[in-house]
Every structure is written in structure tokens, then in C-alpha cells.
Enzyme design. Structure first.
Site, mmCIF file in Angstrom:
data_model
loop_
_atom_site.group_PDB
_atom_site.id
_atom_site.type_symbol
_atom_site.label_atom_id
_atom_site.label_comp_id
_atom_site.label_asym_id
_atom_site.label_seq_id
_atom_site.Cartn_x
_atom_site.Cartn_y
_atom_site.Cartn_z
ATOM 1 N N GLU B 272 -20.712 -51.553 -156.785
ATOM 2 C CA GLU B 272 -20.615 -50.401 -155.863
ATOM 3 C C GLU B 272 -20.837 -49.102 -156.618
ATOM 4 O OE1 GLU B 272 -16.524 -51.038 -154.342
ATOM 5 O OE2 GLU B 272 -17.436 -52.073 -152.661
ATOM 6 N N CYS B 366 -10.992 -50.540 -147.251
ATOM 7 C CA CYS B 366 -10.869 -49.133 -147.644
ATOM 8 C C CYS B 366 -11.543 -48.208 -146.637
ATOM 9 C CB CYS B 366 -11.458 -48.909 -149.030
ATOM 10 S SG CYS B 366 -13.126 -49.530 -149.262
#
Lengths: 612, 612
Positions: B272, B366
């Protein structure tokens, strides 16, 4: 060849020490009970030992030597000592998981993956040395697998294919049909929900779709191509036309939309996986060295099964442009991934980043011994023999034998397109088949000076009463060609790749007078120079391209500029957004074969070159 | 706005149930000793609860309601019950790691990450509701951190920044200087070798280079931008010009070479992470929704610290084109990643793949509560007030107050460029500042009908003796513009992106008459139509582009074709390599705002459109 010599003299022998250092041998000692301690390294540590044993066997076959035989026997004895009484073998699992832990985590445990590599190594050892030490271990383990898995027994599969290829090899060496049947079972057991039942993402494991129903490749690239190769072995041995057809379709889909122009396979870093069709990033293409090797193995088996020359063309592309860049010219440093581009300021953020250049070993060390065994066994991919003659698939200087006749080949390929073939033995009438590569538009072939018509992308099949001393000369068309990518491969849009003969070329920063490799435009209509450089990179042919440094590139703070009015850049403070646009200037670019990059100072490189 | 209403009415309230279902609340109950069991979900489960509490507080501030207050009080009590006697709090760690496990695995444990989100939520709750329940918990935990870490104490840092922002917020709310000092300490403690000492790859954690010496962003994107935002808070409160300058340089480097045209941040799926400069893949760009939110937070703090309008321009780009696509029009389904392209036959191989469309929740959840808290607090990014007046940074209908005066804004932005501002309160002479966006070439601004000169990319600063009823009208230039990428962004070469006002547009398959979105060429010189579509996607403006289906795309078996002779395709058996090239045909393409894609049938989409 020089590269094979270095592989044998340096890499294979040094790897013995590297396996000791990394703990692979210690794991086996601990499993054998001759040493205390915990397992080291990833769960598939044994497979590196087996791949090395296979490399050592092939290398011994290529060039026998006492020290190499001694090493193999010592390591074979070590492997045998670790095997459990009932034939089970996997040192990490034996140390960490114990008896009750066997085969309980097959998606990740790599137990059969290790077994598959053991089987391959055992057969290589038998053939190269006549030793049966490793074969005995392999048979006991294969029997243990056969007693555990299969119809009426456990239906589970290993997360990482290779046992299929190994079992078929073991069947070929021993004649034991159960091994072939078990391989066939494992092929058909995929895509039935096992890894999903274990809470895993089935795509990754090539376990989403049954092999016979699959139409492309997906998931982890090495897993996918190893499965394809193993399934092709099964199809070949069982004469299973339906399976073979499915595999040809999958291979074709891979080549049509999921392979880089280098033949590099595996588009994504994340999960080392195949991606969507035409998702072929030049910069972050994964193109794992092991996937190229698996591609060779798959194409080879499809070539054997079908005789279609397209598979030999694919093997050539894989070998020169996807496998060979994985190893340094010295033979002892490796790339795990082989992208087609590295930009300025590329950052090496992990062990396998190309930005730090090739490395001597990896924590996940699948690639180095895989490269070693492939180098040591390269000769096997050059030619085949059948009842009616000899088939030359790849071009290299050497001698090739068959029952009907033998030839000697002399060539400076891939630097020159001339292949000289002389008949050295003959029993009368037989067929010499010579591949005419798909890329060679205007080839000429002569037999004793007499021209024979040939077609690119086919075998020239020369049937005659061959006499010793007959000569065949194939002159291939080494014209430099430019290639553009399909419109859907956005990452290569507006760019060309350059090939000469079987080689894909690249621009590497150290050869350029231009300020940045990232910063050039190639002149499509310019002449391309061909230059012999015997002193450079073990002797290569370089290409001289003409282009210019671009005017489109200005150091703006926001890299997206209006097409309709050039001036209005967004100004982010701190960035050099007042830099003047450069005036375009002519520049001569030197291209080297892609495989040879990263043997000097590491820096920017690109295969695809923007055009004006 | 409609989208905020849906966020409040649907998403925030539904998330309460989703947190219960996913086990977040149970973790707290188990830590509190009121329930038995094991911890569920990833280690940072508490942070989702805190982000939800922050969202609920902002939503209550936006639109008070008893049920939402009751929910918050109940969850706050649950959080308080889980806190250890000495102030420590992290439910997963308390359940799994016990007392001796605290802070022993900081690179991965997210203990301070959770704490940072708790602090933010506590301050939001205090401001919105006046409740101090969560604030009491936050202070006890902050004191525990302060007793453990800092100069003369432990020097270790959390692997995931956010505690820096949280501590500064807590300092602002309580006036307790120790919290600001601890935040400053954590900023300067990065890049000193902690994660490396723990055997981790330091780049990923923004821990390779000290913050003051770093010149770009690298590693995990959300970590990097949260760190930037927290460091900017510290620089702002401590008036630390050197730190601020370093942060502006980093932000500028990010925007110049590591941001997508949407403002999407984080180029790589694997880890990421931010990638190399100009590595900006359209198809596999990660552009995590949380990273866009972090980008807004960072730019907002730089705007507050410097007053430079470029940061408000960046916030606008992030909000409309990187944040907003992360959530469905319904407000309850989310994208974790926001690539700029999806091709035909894209395969959804994991939970966060765009190919299956937005999802209601994720294992790593998240993004959803992060989006909720951002929606609920959007109003805060619109305007600021200072001693000398009021500053309008973003354009939306509403009322904006300051000590010196207040205004009411009426606009149909972003669909129309007219912004009407009426003074509703005034104390005499003060300055009304209105941002003129960088993209608006020809803007006109009038005060009571009188033209005032304005410059794009600057604030119009209108100082006068304002009277109630004075009107300001800003007319922005909504001309559609085409953008091309820097030559080094290979993934977007030969393509244009289309923008109107603040919106980046995209082609989505369902709107097209062309057979494939992957398969069109845009005519650069054609007129572009602008069409109001009140019935479509909650009411949007679409753009009508003229182009053609390409002739370059033929279904070949090998997707790399000679530029110098079109015919010689390598034929892989099984592939459709005999397909006839299509004749180019004119086609009209409909573009929609990128944020609105994937609200109908999921399928191919692209922001960058190949040009002829």
C-alpha cells in the site's frame, strides 16, 4: 557455453556453501536428529536443496568431476538421513510441526512442493550419475504420498504445484504407474474448493477453476505455470487430448495478454501474480525469474506433445529475454524480478528490488538454484530425436545425436544469423528438422549449396539419404525490427521495443550520452546502426538509435499539464516549477541486449522507448 | 449536502451495528472483563471504534439528535470500561498480549495508532457534545504514554503515525504542554533506526530518514501522509519554520511525481505504498481512500500554517476526486482502492478489488469509518476565520461566521461556476478572502456589481467596510480542459484526462455506445459537449466527447506487432489470431465525474483516454 561454465564452476559450487550458511543443511540435520535447534528459513527450505541437487546432477552430466559427485553423495546422504521411517520427508515440518502436523496446512506448507523438487532431482541424479541414492528416498516419499492422497483417500492438494511434474518424471524413471495416476489426480483435484475450504483466496493457488475448464492463467505466476507444465506432462503420458487442448488455450491466453515482450511472466508484485489482460506495467512488472523457468518448462512439454514450432519460438524468447536477465554475467548474482524499466531515483526498498542490482542470495531463495538447474540442463532444450530423425529447436554450437543420424552445429548465434550444420553420422534416409524462427522474415536454407524453400515459424523438414559431410546452412534474417504494443497495453503506448534476432534490446543509462534514459524520444524513421562490441559485456552487438531529448518534459510542480494551453502549471511551493523547458536536441542512443543490463553501475534502464 | 445527509443518516448509524458484528465492541468487553473470549480482527480494531466515535461526534455537531448522542455515550462507556487501571488501553493487546506484552512490538502493534485516533475522537466529542467521557479516557492514556516515551524515557516509535496529530489535538483541547512536547518528540524520533532495530524494512514505516531531512514521501502511503499531517501540527504549534519547510518540500515532491491526476496517493498495491517518481499506473494505482483523507489533513494543516492557496486547491482535488470515489452515492459502500482504470475481464481476486465494486465493510476496515468522519467534518474545511476576517477556501452553500462578520454562500458548484456571497453580519471593516481556483483561467468577481480583478491560484482579498446585504459574486471559468501527463509518466502516455471545474472525468462502460471502453481513441480537435443530467447519478453534468474505435487493436495471439510490417503476428494455437482488424468508426463518448463511477453495473472504466 561461457555462461554454463560459470554456472557450473562458480554458482553451483558456491551454492553448496550458501545452503550451509542459510541453514538448509542444518534443517535436514535437525530433522535427522544429528543436530539440535530450530528450523531456519521459510517452510520450503528443502526445495532449494533439491533444486541444487538437480543442478549438480545436470552439471555433472554436462561436465563430470569428482568433487561435484562427492558433494551430491554427501547431500543425498543428508537428505536420506532426515527421512522419517514411514517415508515422510519435510525437514521444516518435521522440526516445527511434528508427526501430527503433517499435511495439515497444505495451502501454505509446501510439503508436496518440496517432494516434487525431490523427485525431479532424484531422476536427474539417476540419469546423470547412475546413483540411486536420491531415487530411493524419492520412491519412499512418493509411496507415502500415494498412500495418503488420491481417489478414495484424501482429496486435498498442495498450494504450490510442482509435485505433478515430479511424479511424472518418477513414473518415467521407474515405470511405476501409480505415480502417473497420482499426478493426474492432483491435476484434476484442483479447482474443487480445497484452498477455499481452508479460508484461502483460491485464485492465488490456481485453485478457483478446474484445470480442464480454465481458459487463462491467474494467481501466483510460478504456481500457474508449474501447474501448466505438470498438467502437460500428464496429458502427454496419458494421451489426453482434451486436457492438452485446455492447456494450449491457457498458454495462448497468457502469451496474448499477460506476457511482457521479453516473455516475462507475472505482472504484479503483490502476490507475485498474473494480473488482468493487458495489465503489463513496464516499471513494476514482476516477471519473476522462476516464472520464466516455469514458462520454458510448460512450453517445452507443449512442444513435445504437439510438435508445434510456436512453442520453440516461445522457449527462445523466454530463455534469452526472461530467464537470462535473472542472472549476472558472472553467474553468481540474481534478480528475483525482471521489470522492463527502471527510472531515475528508483528506490530499493526491499531485498528483491531491482534498484540495488542483482543479489547473491535471497531470504526466499527459490530463484538462484532454479536458475542453476536450468543453466545446467539447457542443452536438453536444444534438440530432440524421434524414430524418423533429429529436430533442432534452438541454435547453439554443439553435437546432436539420434538413432538415425548425428550432426554438428557451428554458429555465432545470436550475434550472427548463420547456422552451419554438418552431418557427422548417418544410417541412411532420415529427417533433419530445423526450426525457422517466426521473426526471421527472409531466411535462406541450403543443403550442400542447394537452396530449399523455408517458411518463418515452421520447421524446415529435410528428408533425404544423408551422408556424412553433408552440410546444411541456415541464414536467418537479422534485420532489426521495431515493435509496438496492442492498444490496450497502456503502459507501452506511444513507445517501441527493439529486437534483433531473438534478442529484446534495452537502453541502459551507462551507455548513453543523453542526460536521462527517462528523457528521450526515439526517431522512428532514422537508420539503426548495428555494432559488434567484442569488448563489452562478454561480447555483444549493440544497436545505435537516433532520437532526441524531448521538449515535453519540464520540471513542473504538477505533472499534468493542459494540452490546450501549456503555461498554467499548478505551483506547489518548494518544487522547481520555474524550470525552463529544454530545447529538443538530437541524441544517439546505444541499446544493449536486455539480458545484459545491470552488470555495470546500476541505474535507469528501459526496454520501451518513447517515439516522436 | 445530500452526501453528508446519507453519511449521517445511513452510514454512521449502520456502522454501529457493523462494529458490533465485526467484534470491535466485543474486544472492548473482553478487555473490560465483562465478556469471555478471544480478540477478533486485526490488531488495530479499536481504531475503527474511535474513528466511528469521531464521526458520530462530528455528525452530532452537524445535526444533533438524541439517538446519536446516546450511542456515543454508550460506546464511550464501553471504551472507558476497557481501560486498564494505569491508563493503558488497547483491547486486542490487553486480551492477547497481557501486561508484559505492552509496547513490545511497536512496528506492528498499532498501540499508539489506536491512541491517536482515541485522542482525535475525544476532542471531537468534547467540541461537538460538551461531553468529557472520552476526554477523560484520552488524558489517562496520554499520561501513560508520556510516562513511558520521550526524552530520558523510551525512544521507540509506533509503526503507524497518527498519535502525533492526536496529541496535538489533545494539547489544544486541554492546554497540557506535555502532549505537544511528546508529539514533537515522536516526530523527531523517526528515522533513527527503531524499526530497523526490530528487523523491519524501515522505508515502509517512514522511518528511514529523519523527518527534517526527508525530501519526498515513501513507504506505506497512509503512514507517510499521517506523519506529514502530524508533523505539520507540531510545526504550527511550535512555530518551527525549518520543520515546516521540510514538510512543504515533501508535499511538493509528492504532488510533482507521486500523485495521480485525481489526487490519489499511494502508487503500489504491494505494501500500500508510494513508489518511485512518475511510477503512476492507471490500472493498478492503489490510491487508498484513507490516503486521500490523510492528504486532505496534511494539506489542511499546511494551509493553516502558510495561508498558501495551493493547499486549498490540493484539498479540493483530493476531496472531489480521491476521497469521494471511495464511497457509493448511497453512502454505505466503500472502495478501499481507487485506480484510474479498470479493463474488460478484470478479475476480483480479493476483498478490496475494484472489480467487484464497492463493499459494505472490509476485514481491514480502516477506510469506512475514516470516510464517515471526513464526511461528517467536511464543513470544517470550507472556511476559516482570523482576527482580520473570514477566508472561504472551498465552495458550498451555507453560512460562515467570524468575529468580524458573517456571510451566506449560495452556489450550484461544482456543476456551475457561479458563487454568490451575501454579507449577513458585519462589525465594520474586515477582509473577506475568497479562493480563486488555479484551474479557473478567466474568473470574474464583482462586489455589489463592481468588477474586482482576480488571479487564478490566489485569494481575492476584499477589504472594506462591509454592510449587511453586500453581495459578492465569483464567476469561475468552467471551460472543459484536456490534460496530458509528464513524459516520464509512461502509464498515461498518448492519453488525455478531462476536467471541468474541480472534477476529473472518466469513461464508464455503461454510458458508451462503443463496444469497449478499452478500445476507443479520443479526437483531440473535436468539440466537447456539456450536458446537464439531473436524473443521472443524483444529478451530474456529463461531457460528450467525440472519437473513434481504433484500428490498431486486432485480436492477435502475440500483442506486440511490428511497426515496420503489420502482418507478421506470432501465432499461438488456440488464440483468435485470424481476427480481422476493425475499421475505425466514429463514436460519441459520454464522460461522467470519476467519483460517480461504479454506482451502476460494474465494468470497464478509464480516466485517461487514448488520443488520435
Amino acid at each position: 557455453s561461457l555462461r554454463q561454465e560459470r554456472n557450473g564452476e562458480a554458482a553451483v559450487r558456491e551454492a553448496y556453501d550458501l545452503l550451509e550458511k542459510a541453514g538448509n543443511f542444518d534443517n535436514l540435520r535437525i530433522a535427522a536428529g544429528t543436530k539440535e535447534g530450530k528450523a531456519r528459513g521459510p517452510i520450503f527450505m528443502d526445495s532449494d536443496v533439491y533444486k541444487w541437487l538437480e543442478a549438480a546432477a545436470f552439471e555433472y552430466g554436462r561436465k563430470p568431476s569428482d568433487d561435484l559427485l562427492e558433494m551430491q553423495r554427501e547431500v543425498t546422504a543428508l537428505v536420506a538421513s532426515a527421512q522419517a521411517d514411514d517415508g515422510y520427508l519435510d525437514s521444516v515440518q518435521q522440526i516445527e510441526g511434528g508427526r501430527e502436523g503433517r499435511y495439515t496446512n497444505l495451502p501454505w506448507s509446501h510439503e508436496m512442493y518440496c517432494a516434487g523438487h525431490l523427485f525431479q532431482a532424484a531422476v536427474a541424479q539417476l540419469r546423470a550419475t547412475g546413483d540411486t541414492g536420491l531415487l530411493d528416498v524419492a520412491i519412499r516419499l512418493a509411496d507415502h504420498l500415494d498412500a495418503t492422497f488420491g481417489p478414495g483417500k484424501r482429496q486435498d492438494i498442495d498450494g504450490h504445484p510442482v509435485v505433478e511434474m515430479g511424479l511424472v518424471e518418477l513414473y518415467r524413471a521407474t515405470g511405476e504407474r501409480r505415480y502417473l495416476d497420482l499426478a493426474a489426480h492432483f491435476v484434476d483435484a484442483r479447482g474443487r474448493g480445497y484452498t477455499k475450504s481452508q479460508g484461502k483466496e483460491e485464485t492465488y493457488f490456481s485453485d478457483r477453476v478446474p484445470v480442464r475448464e480454465q481458459t487463462t492463467v491467474e494467481g501466483h505466476a510460478v504456481r500457474a505455470v508449474y501447474l501448466g507444465a505438470g498438467a502437460a506432462d500428464v496429458a502427454l503420458e496419458l494421451n489426453d487430448a482434451a486436457l492438452l487442448e485446455a492447456l494450449e488455450t491457457q498458454f495462448a491466453s497468457m502469451m496474448a495478454s499477460k506476457a511482457f515482450i521479453t516473455g516475462g511472466l507475472g505482472q504484479r508484485w503483490d502476490w507475485e501474480a498474473f494480473g488482468d489482460p493487458y495489465e503489463l506495467p513496464t516499471d513494476r512488472g514482476y516477471a519473476e525469474s522462476c516464472a520464466a523457468i516455469g514458462g520454458v518448462q510448460w512450453a517445452w512439454r507443449l512442444l513435445l506433445a504437439t510438435g508445434k514450432p510456436v512453442y520453440a519460438d516461445a522457449i527462445e524468447r523466454f530463455l534469452y529475454n526472461a530467464f537470462l536477465p535473472g542472472v549476472s554475467l558472472s553467474g553468481t548474482e540474481y534478480f528475483y524480478v525482471n521489470p522492463l524499466q527502471m527510472r531515475a531515483d528508483a528506490h530499493a526498498d526491499e531485498n528483491r528490488s531491482p534498484a540495488h542490482g542483482r543479489r547473491g542470495w535471497f531470504d526466499c531463495a527459490c530463484c538462484p538454484p532454479n536458475i542453476m538447474r536450468t543453466f545446467a540442463s539447457l542443452d536438453a532444450y536444444l534438440a530432440t530425436s524421434t524414430a524418423d530423425g533429429l529436430q533442432l529447436h534452438q541454435f547453439a554450437t554443439g553435437s546432436f545425436e539420434s538413432e538415425k543420424g548425428s550432426v554438428s552445429v557451428t554458429t555465432r548465434y545470436p550475434w550472427e544469423g548463420s547456422i552451419g550444420i554438418e552431418v557427422t553420422e548417418s544410417t541412411g534416409e532420415w529427417t533433419l528438422s530445423v526450426r525457422v524462427p517466426i521473426w526471421s522474415d527472409h531466411s535462406t536454407l541450403t543443403v550442400n549449396g542447394e537452396v530449399v524453400d523455408v517458411t518463418p515459424g515452421e520447421y524446415a523438414r529435410l528428408t533425404r539419404d544423408w551422408k556424412v559431410g553433408d552440410t546444411v546452412v541456415l541464414e536467418l534474417d537479422m534485420t532489426v525490427h521495431l515493435y509496438a504494443a496492442d492498444a490496450r497495453i497502456d503502459a507501452s503506448r506511444g513507445q517501441v521495443a527493439v529486437e534483433r534476432g531473438p534478442l529484446v534490446y534495452a537502453l541502459e543509462h551507462v551507455d548513453q550520452e543523453a542526460p536521462e534514459v527517462d528523457d528521450v524520444l526515439f526517431g522512428l524513421d532514422e537508420e539503426i546502426g548495428v555494432v559488434e562490441r567484442p569488448e563489452l559485456l562478454d561480447g555483444i552487438v549493440t544497436l545505435e538509435l537516433h532520437g532526441e531529448t524531448p521538449s515535453t518534459h519540464t520540471a513542473t510542480a504538477w505533472p499534468y499539464q493542459r494540452v490546450d494551453s501549456a503555461a498554467s502549471g499548478v505551483g506547489y511551493p518548494g518544487a522547481n516549477h520555474d524550470a525552463e523547458p529544454q530545447d529538443p536536441a538530437p541524441v544517439t542512443l546505444t541499446a544493449i541486449p536486455y539480458y545484459a543490463w545491470a552488470n555495470r553501475e546500476i541505474g535507469p534502464m528501459r526496454v520501451w522507448i518513447p517515439t516522436n
